[in-house]
Write a protein that holds these residues in place. Structure first.
Motif, PDB file in Angstrom:
ATOM      1  N   GLN A 187       0.792  -1.333   0.108  1.00 27.68           N
ATOM      2  CA  GLN A 187       0.206   0.014  -0.104  1.00 27.68           C
ATOM      3  C   GLN A 187       0.941   1.272   0.099  1.00 27.68           C
ATOM      4  OE1 GLN A 187      -3.605   0.208   0.026  1.00 27.68           O
ATOM      5  NE2 GLN A 187      -3.440  -2.102  -0.389  1.00 27.68           N
ATOM      6  N   LEU A 188       0.689   2.179  -1.042  1.00 34.20           N
ATOM      7  CA  LEU A 188       1.429   3.312  -1.067  1.00 34.20           C
ATOM      8  C   LEU A 188       0.554   4.586  -0.673  1.00 34.20           C
ATOM      9  CD1 LEU A 188       3.004   3.145  -4.617  1.00 34.20           C
ATOM     10  CD2 LEU A 188       4.131   2.779  -2.415  1.00 34.20           C
ATOM     11  N   MET A 189      -0.743   4.116  -0.468  1.00 32.75           N
ATOM     12  CA  MET A 189      -1.642   5.242  -0.083  1.00 32.75           C
ATOM     13  C   MET A 189      -1.639   5.807   1.319  1.00 32.75           C
ATOM     14  SD  MET A 189      -4.819   5.906   1.588  1.00 32.75           S
ATOM     15  CE  MET A 189      -6.112   7.187   1.668  1.00 32.75           C
ATOM     16  N   GLN A 190      -1.333   7.090   1.496  1.00 35.26           N
ATOM     17  CA  GLN A 190      -1.229   7.661   3.000  1.00 35.26           C
ATOM     18  C   GLN A 190      -2.464   8.271   3.326  1.00 35.26           C
ATOM     19  OE1 GLN A 190       2.797   9.157   4.053  1.00 35.26           O
ATOM     20  NE2 GLN A 190       3.325   8.228   2.328  1.00 35.26           N
ATOM     21  N   TRP A 191      -3.242   8.205   4.525  1.00 36.68           N
ATOM     22  CA  TRP A 191      -4.187   8.967   4.815  1.00 36.68           C
ATOM     23  C   TRP A 191      -4.009  10.429   5.157  1.00 36.68           C
ATOM     24  CZ3 TRP A 191      -9.221   6.464   5.157  1.00 36.68           C
ATOM     25  CH2 TRP A 191      -9.088   5.067   4.833  1.00 36.68           C
TER      26      TRP A 191
ATOM     27  N   VAL B 278       0.114  18.865   1.129  1.00 33.57           N
ATOM     28  CA  VAL B 278      -0.461  19.631   0.207  1.00 33.57           C
ATOM     29  C   VAL B 278      -0.694  18.821  -1.136  1.00 33.57           C
ATOM     30  CG1 VAL B 278      -1.150  21.754  -1.026  1.00 33.57           C
ATOM     31  CG2 VAL B 278      -0.279  21.792   1.510  1.00 33.57           C
ATOM     32  N   ILE B 279       0.410  18.580  -1.625  1.00 33.85           N
ATOM     33  CA  ILE B 279       0.462  18.202  -2.917  1.00 33.85           C
ATOM     34  C   ILE B 279      -0.309  16.720  -3.077  1.00 33.85           C
ATOM     35  CG2 ILE B 279       1.952  17.129  -4.819  1.00 33.85           C
ATOM     36  CD1 ILE B 279       1.873  19.975  -4.791  1.00 33.85           C
ATOM     37  N   ARG B 280       0.070  15.877  -1.715  1.00 31.53           N
ATOM     38  CA  ARG B 280      -0.600  14.525  -1.858  1.00 31.53           C
ATOM     39  C   ARG B 280      -2.178  14.575  -1.856  1.00 31.53           C
ATOM     40  NH1 ARG B 280       2.476  11.910   1.792  1.00 31.53           N
ATOM     41  NH2 ARG B 280       1.507  13.115   3.701  1.00 31.53           N
ATOM     42  N   GLY B 281      -2.663  15.675  -0.998  1.00 35.47           N
ATOM     43  CA  GLY B 281      -3.982  15.821  -0.830  1.00 35.47           C
ATOM     44  C   GLY B 281      -4.678  16.340  -2.090  1.00 35.47           C
ATOM     45  N   ILE B 282      -3.810  17.235  -2.712  1.00 33.74           N
ATOM     46  CA  ILE B 282      -4.482  17.788  -3.972  1.00 33.74           C
ATOM     47  C   ILE B 282      -4.681  16.467  -5.121  1.00 33.74           C
ATOM     48  CG2 ILE B 282      -4.118  18.968  -6.237  1.00 33.74           C
ATOM     49  CD1 ILE B 282      -2.859  21.290  -4.290  1.00 33.74           C
ATOM     50  N   VAL B 283      -3.598  15.643  -5.089  1.00 37.19           N
ATOM     51  CA  VAL B 283      -3.731  14.371  -6.101  1.00 37.19           C
ATOM     52  C   VAL B 283      -4.902  13.793  -5.631  1.00 37.19           C
ATOM     53  CG1 VAL B 283      -2.769  12.477  -6.724  1.00 37.19           C
ATOM     54  CG2 VAL B 283      -1.294  14.462  -6.624  1.00 37.19           C
ATOM     55  N   MET B 284      -5.365  13.555  -4.398  1.00 38.74           N
ATOM     56  CA  MET B 284      -6.212  12.747  -3.913  1.00 38.74           C
ATOM     57  C   MET B 284      -7.573  13.446  -4.379  1.00 38.74           C
ATOM     58  SD  MET B 284      -4.706  11.546  -0.217  1.00 38.74           S
ATOM     59  CE  MET B 284      -6.429  10.611   0.226  1.00 38.74           C
ATOM     60  N   VAL B 285      -7.727  14.625  -4.139  1.00 41.73           N
ATOM     61  CA  VAL B 285      -8.873  15.482  -4.593  1.00 41.73           C
ATOM     62  C   VAL B 285      -9.187  15.221  -5.874  1.00 41.73           C
ATOM     63  CG1 VAL B 285      -9.981  17.775  -4.432  1.00 41.73           C
ATOM     64  CG2 VAL B 285      -8.603  17.172  -2.559  1.00 41.73           C
TER      65      VAL B 285
END
Length: 204
Positions: A39-43, A141-148
């Motif tokens: 799993q690479l996804m981080q909450w 922030v970048i990780r979150g924007i990718v998720m959004v």
């Protein structure tokens, strides 16, 4: 066969001498599972739970794309991508191979002032932040924007499938920008950020 009058006992382990327990059974099942996934996804805390859950499921290919539905023998009209009508609609195509999604990722890369976002697999998207220079908060922030962005693409796909809309790249990009700004401002320590010329600016 011989029958003895003694009380039955559990025999466990290779030599039948280990003590049986439910915990040992669980460990044996886990060790024998073939479907092991890295799993690479981080909450991400500034992203709503529903978006975190969606990305987590998408990485495991557990969202209801057309290909996933067909594997479950659910009747769909065709397996083509709902956004570009080219290629089978699975997780990898929908988020990395679709021409519509590609246009959205290009726009998001420009908005975030980073190198063009190029991904060949969904897991590539989950490591974009590692290529971004800066502190851990910049990466968050970048990780979150990718998720959004993944969430917005899925919403656009569903609206076209179920409501017959005709989504445009510019509309999806606008959704990502507005959601990212509102969630980052309301659910993180960056409550003092402002919106200026389409960019997120943190007030010092």
């Amino acid at each position: 066969m011989e029958v003895y009058g003694s009380k039955d006992i559990w025999l466990w382990g290779e030599n039948g001498k280990d003590t049986f327990s439910v915990a040992m059974v669980k460990n044996l099942i886990r060790e024998g599972m073939e479907d092991r996934r890295e799993q690479l996804m981080q909450w991400e805390t500034w992203i709503p739970m529903k978006v975190n859950l969606f990305v987590w499921r998408a990485e495991m290919e557990r969202i209801r794309t057309k290909v996933a539905l067909m594997r479950r023998r659910i009747n769909v009209q065709d397996g083509m991508c709902s956004l570009c009508d080219s290629g089978d609609e699975d997780v990898m195509h929908l988020f990395t191979g679709c021409t519509f999604s590609f246009g959205v990722w290009l726009a998001m890369g420009k908005w975030c002032n980073i190198a063009p976002i190029m991904a060949f697999h969904f897991k590539d998207l989950l490591s974009i932040q590692d290529q971004v220079p800066g502190c851990k908060w910049a990466k968050k922030v970048i990780r979150g924007i990718v998720m959004v962005t993944c969430w917005a693409l899925w919403k656009a796909r569903n609206e076209k499938v179920f409501q017959g809309t005709n989504p445009k790249v510019v509309e999806v990009v606008a959704m990502v920008k507005s959601w990212s700004f509102l969630w980052l401002k309301g659910m993180s320590k960056f409550a003092n950020i402002v919106w200026k010329i389409g960019l997120l600016i943190r007030c010092i």
